[in-house]
Structure formats: C-alpha cells, structure tokens
Design a protein around this motif. Structure first.
Motif, mmCIF file in Angstrom:
data_model
loop_
_atom_site.group_PDB
_atom_site.id
_atom_site.type_symbol
_atom_site.label_atom_id
_atom_site.label_comp_id
_atom_site.label_asym_id
_atom_site.label_seq_id
_atom_site.Cartn_x
_atom_site.Cartn_y
_atom_site.Cartn_z
ATOM 1 N N TRP A 268 0.687 -1.332 0.031
ATOM 2 C CA TRP A 268 -0.146 -0.231 0.200
ATOM 3 C C TRP A 268 0.843 1.278 -0.260
ATOM 4 C CZ3 TRP A 268 -4.294 0.267 -1.902
ATOM 5 C CH2 TRP A 268 -4.998 -0.475 -2.015
ATOM 6 N N VAL A 269 2.099 0.932 0.392
ATOM 7 C CA VAL A 269 3.101 2.399 1.488
ATOM 8 C C VAL A 269 3.197 3.042 -0.601
ATOM 9 C CG1 VAL A 269 4.887 3.269 1.472
ATOM 10 C CG2 VAL A 269 3.362 1.964 3.313
ATOM 11 N N ALA A 270 4.016 1.473 -1.436
ATOM 12 C CA ALA A 270 4.748 1.481 -2.291
ATOM 13 C C ALA A 270 3.126 1.700 -3.152
ATOM 14 C CB ALA A 270 4.907 0.008 -3.181
ATOM 15 N N LEU A 271 2.235 1.584 -3.877
ATOM 16 C CA LEU A 271 0.736 2.147 -4.330
ATOM 17 C C LEU A 271 0.959 3.379 -4.075
ATOM 18 C CD1 LEU A 271 -2.279 -1.063 -4.303
ATOM 19 C CD2 LEU A 271 0.130 -0.792 -6.493
ATOM 20 N N SER A 272 0.258 3.876 -3.316
ATOM 21 C CA SER A 272 -0.045 5.514 -3.385
ATOM 22 C C SER A 272 1.337 6.192 -3.173
ATOM 23 C CB SER A 272 0.723 6.078 -1.397
ATOM 24 O OG SER A 272 -0.430 4.682 -0.073
ATOM 25 N N PHE A 273 3.039 5.905 -3.209
ATOM 26 C CA PHE A 273 3.583 6.777 -3.940
ATOM 27 C C PHE A 273 4.119 6.286 -5.408
ATOM 28 C CE2 PHE A 273 5.569 6.988 0.149
ATOM 29 C CZ PHE A 273 6.083 8.294 0.270
ATOM 30 N N LEU A 274 3.730 5.500 -5.874
ATOM 31 C CA LEU A 274 3.310 4.960 -7.298
ATOM 32 C C LEU A 274 2.250 6.111 -7.850
ATOM 33 C CD1 LEU A 274 3.605 1.654 -8.300
ATOM 34 C CD2 LEU A 274 5.302 3.086 -8.752
ATOM 35 N N PHE A 275 1.023 6.482 -6.837
ATOM 36 C CA PHE A 275 -0.217 6.389 -7.713
ATOM 37 C C PHE A 275 0.533 8.503 -7.446
ATOM 38 C CE2 PHE A 275 -4.391 8.774 -7.200
ATOM 39 C CZ PHE A 275 -4.985 8.398 -7.930
ATOM 40 N N SER A 276 1.088 8.904 -6.579
ATOM 41 C CA SER A 276 1.482 10.019 -6.658
ATOM 42 C C SER A 276 2.825 10.325 -8.300
ATOM 43 C CB SER A 276 3.098 10.343 -5.530
ATOM 44 O OG SER A 276 4.152 9.802 -6.276
ATOM 45 N N GLY A 277 2.656 9.538 -9.233
ATOM 46 C CA GLY A 277 3.318 9.792 -10.206
ATOM 47 C C GLY A 277 2.070 9.842 -11.801
ATOM 48 N N VAL A 278 1.363 8.991 -10.677
ATOM 49 C CA VAL A 278 -0.466 9.287 -11.266
ATOM 50 C C VAL A 278 -1.228 10.686 -11.670
ATOM 51 C CG1 VAL A 278 -2.696 8.347 -11.927
ATOM 52 C CG2 VAL A 278 -0.559 6.459 -11.041
ATOM 53 N N ILE A 279 -0.968 10.808 -10.600
ATOM 54 C CA ILE A 279 -1.400 12.270 -9.887
ATOM 55 C C ILE A 279 -0.420 13.710 -11.046
ATOM 56 C CG2 ILE A 279 -1.310 14.555 -8.434
ATOM 57 C CD1 ILE A 279 -3.340 12.650 -7.541
ATOM 58 N N TYR A 280 0.911 13.180 -11.485
ATOM 59 C CA TYR A 280 1.677 13.762 -11.361
ATOM 60 C C TYR A 280 0.887 13.786 -13.280
ATOM 61 C CZ TYR A 280 5.384 16.206 -14.252
ATOM 62 O OH TYR A 280 6.448 16.460 -15.460
ATOM 63 N N TRP A 281 0.689 13.011 -13.825
ATOM 64 C CA TRP A 281 0.156 11.988 -15.283
ATOM 65 C C TRP A 281 -0.871 13.671 -15.994
ATOM 66 C CZ3 TRP A 281 -3.534 9.990 -16.959
ATOM 67 C CH2 TRP A 281 -3.953 9.123 -18.842
ATOM 68 N N LEU A 282 -1.664 12.888 -14.414
ATOM 69 C CA LEU A 282 -3.338 13.665 -14.734
ATOM 70 C C LEU A 282 -3.444 15.511 -14.848
ATOM 71 C CD1 LEU A 282 -5.349 11.280 -12.273
ATOM 72 C CD2 LEU A 282 -5.626 11.274 -14.396
ATOM 73 N N TYR A 283 -2.853 16.111 -13.244
ATOM 74 C CA TYR A 283 -3.100 17.350 -13.782
ATOM 75 C C TYR A 283 -1.695 17.779 -15.511
ATOM 76 C CZ TYR A 283 -4.743 17.791 -8.921
ATOM 77 O OH TYR A 283 -5.772 17.103 -8.760
ATOM 78 N N GLY A 284 -0.177 17.035 -14.745
ATOM 79 C CA GLY A 284 -0.161 17.246 -16.381
ATOM 80 C C GLY A 284 -0.840 17.293 -17.544
ATOM 81 N N ASN A 285 -1.827 16.126 -18.087
ATOM 82 C CA ASN A 285 -2.483 16.529 -19.014
ATOM 83 C C ASN A 285 -3.985 17.013 -19.177
ATOM 84 O OD1 ASN A 285 -0.354 15.002 -21.334
ATOM 85 N ND2 ASN A 285 0.051 13.870 -18.767
ATOM 86 N N ASN A 286 -4.248 17.880 -17.859
ATOM 87 C CA ASN A 286 -4.592 18.195 -17.927
ATOM 88 C C ASN A 286 -6.251 17.376 -17.712
ATOM 89 O OD1 ASN A 286 -4.574 20.961 -17.787
ATOM 90 N ND2 ASN A 286 -3.341 20.841 -19.622
ATOM 91 N N TYR A 287 -6.225 15.775 -17.281
ATOM 92 C CA TYR A 287 -7.521 15.298 -17.118
ATOM 93 C C TYR A 287 -8.298 15.983 -15.537
ATOM 94 C CZ TYR A 287 -5.196 12.418 -21.251
ATOM 95 O OH TYR A 287 -4.419 12.333 -22.450
#
Length: 319
Positions: free
Chosen positions: A41-60
C-alpha cells in the motif's frame, strides 16, 4: 468526472477482491502478511503520485488552483503522510476497542473491512463540506488552523486518548438503548437471533464504536490536509490511500504498539505545524517541499526515538 468514477471504481474493485478473494476465509493475519500488504500500500501510494503528475500534466482533472504537475504530486504525498501519521492514534484506539469487546484475531479483519467502507463515505462527506466551506468562507481556514493547534496542545498536556474506555463510552451506552446486544460471538456474524430477538454481536458493536471514533479522528485529519491543499481530488485520494493501508498497518503494528509510544510527539509537531500554516497562510508562503520535509522528518525522528527509548527501557528492565 471520468477520473473520479475510475478512481472510485478501482477502490471498490479492490475491496471486493479483498473480501471475496484474498480474505474470503476468516483467519489470523500474521505480522509477515500484514507487513507485505503494508509495503504494497505504501508503494502503491507513492506510485499514485506519478499518476497525479500525469493527470495534472495532461489536464485530465479539474485544477482550480492551477497546480503544476510536480506541485500536485508533492501535495498528494504530503497529504498522504499526514493522514498516515495521524492514523497511528487510530490504531491505538482500535486495539483498545478489540481488546474491550474480546474480538478474536481472525474476525478483526472483517470488522476493519466494513469500517473502511463507512470511513470512505464519512470522510468523503467531510472533505466535500470542508472544501466547500474554505472556498466559500475563506475565514474558516483560521478556524481549522486554531482547532488543530488546540488539538495538539490538548494531546501534549492531557493525553486524553490513552484513557478511552469503549464500554464506558457514550457510543456504547447509546447503542445499548437502541438495540439488544449479545455478549456472545456467532462466528463472523454481526447479528444473532436468540429467542425471537435479533441482537447485535460484539463484532457489530466494535464496528460501530470504531466507525464513530474514525469520524472523531477525521475532525483532526481532514482540516490538517486542507492546510496543504483544498483540491478535492488530492484531499480525497490521499485520504483513501491512507485508510486502505490502515488495516494492514494495524495488524503489522498490533503486537508492537508499545515500541511507538513516543511517536505521539511527532503527531503533536505535525498538527501544530499545519495549524500554524493555516493561521499564517496570508503572511507566509511556504514551498511545497518545506511541508513535505517537515512532516517526513517529524515521522522519522519519532520512529527512531521510539525504537531507541524502547530498547533502553528493555535494557533497564533486564538489568
């Protein structure tokens, strides 16, 4: 809206797999199993920060504050660490509740599973109204900040949480007035039928008490994360990841809670920091990395001091 629906669908899918596949048969969760899931869960949480980067970078996703992708990722991680650290107190209380109602270890996971579903609903509601209040009435930021500082000082000088007694609580007394309560377990069932009367088992009572106590803890944690950001998706997603990891963390730490007794001072420092940040937000603008660094260092110091003090106490007892 697609991002929100996809995120909620993923959470519900995992919960369904959790109860229907991974934990279909009630069993005692070992420290090894809990440690594995905590790491996942800790690993998934930090990986999700990458998803956040992608979502906000592409205005999704809606971005009312115009956050840059890296800032959004850092706010998510900071919020996640705040929620995770404030969950430590929750773990102590859950242990007390299970002990008071004599819940067998193999049924504790079931109680926490349903507790998470309730927590998602209650936390989501509180986050919605919290963001709404801050966006509509900016002065509520000062109220939240003052409340967090007050909570930190109360923890420092009173230590109220250690005195919690589930069977003497208002929650338990109120529940007894509302429905019949049985003192006997019936496997993993929440209700049992006795002489044409349906009574709540200790499992259901423990679930209700844990659920109400989670709402009480959310009164601290939700304003705390609102000090970092009032972006609804960042606040909600960081909360959910912390809640989902809470069960495995409970089973991982359940047998060594005493070793982290001094971690409470880290929580006091974090609450004070975010409270002051809310109170002074019009006068001091703090970079994202400062908040993240302070919270991470506070947690690390608390863990190191707790372990060191624990070893010294054991050495004194053996000498």
């Amino acid at each position: 809206m697609i991002v929100w629906i996809s995120f909620l669908a993923a959470v519900l899918l995992f919960l369904a797999l959790d109860l229907g596949v991974f934990n279909k048969t009630p069993h005692i969760v070992s420290s090894k199993e809990a440690g594995k899931w905590t790491a996942i869960w800790v690993a998934l949480s930090f990986l999700f920060s990458g998803v956040i980067y992608w979502l906000y970078g592409n205005n999704y996703i809606s971005n009312p504050d115009g956050l840059k992708p890296i800032a959004a990722s850092m706010k998510f991680i900071t919020g996640y660490l705040i929620e995770l650290s404030l969950s430590i107190d929750n773990i102590f209380v859950i242990a007390i509740i299970f002990s008071a109602f004599k819940i067998p270890q193999k049924y504790q996971h079931r109680v926490l599973f349903w507790g998470i579903l309730g927590a998602i609903i209650f936390r989501g509601t509180m986050i919605y109204f919290g963001v709404l209040l801050i966006n509509k009435f900016s002065w509520t930021t000062y109220l939240f900040g003052a409340f967090l500082v007050y909570t930190a000082m109360r923890m420092l000088f009173t230590g109220e949480d250690e005195k919690f007694e589930p069977k003497k609580s208002f929650i338990y007394k109120s529940l007894k007035k509302l429905m019949p309560i049985s003192n006997h377990m019936d496997k993993e069932h929440f209700f049992v039928k006795r002489r044409h009367i349906t009574a709540a088992t200790p499992l259901f009572v423990a679930l209700v008490v844990i659920e109400v106590m989670d709402v009480v803890f959310a009164l601290d944690s939700v304003p705390a994360i609102l000090a970092i950001t009032n972006d609804p998706f960042l606040v909600f997603s960081s909360n959910i990841f912390a809640i989902l990891g809470l069960r495995s963390m409970y089973f991982f730490l359940a047998n060594m809670l005493e070793k982290f007794a001094h971690l409470e001072y880290s929580l006091i420092a974090i609450l004070t920091f975010v409270g002051l940040k809310m109170l002074l937000h019009d006068f001091i603008e703090m970079p994202e990395w400062v908040s993240l660094a302070f919270i991470a260092v506070s947690l690390l110091v608390g863990i190191i001091v707790s372990i060191k003090m624990g070893k010294e106490e054991v050495a004194e007892e053996n000498s």
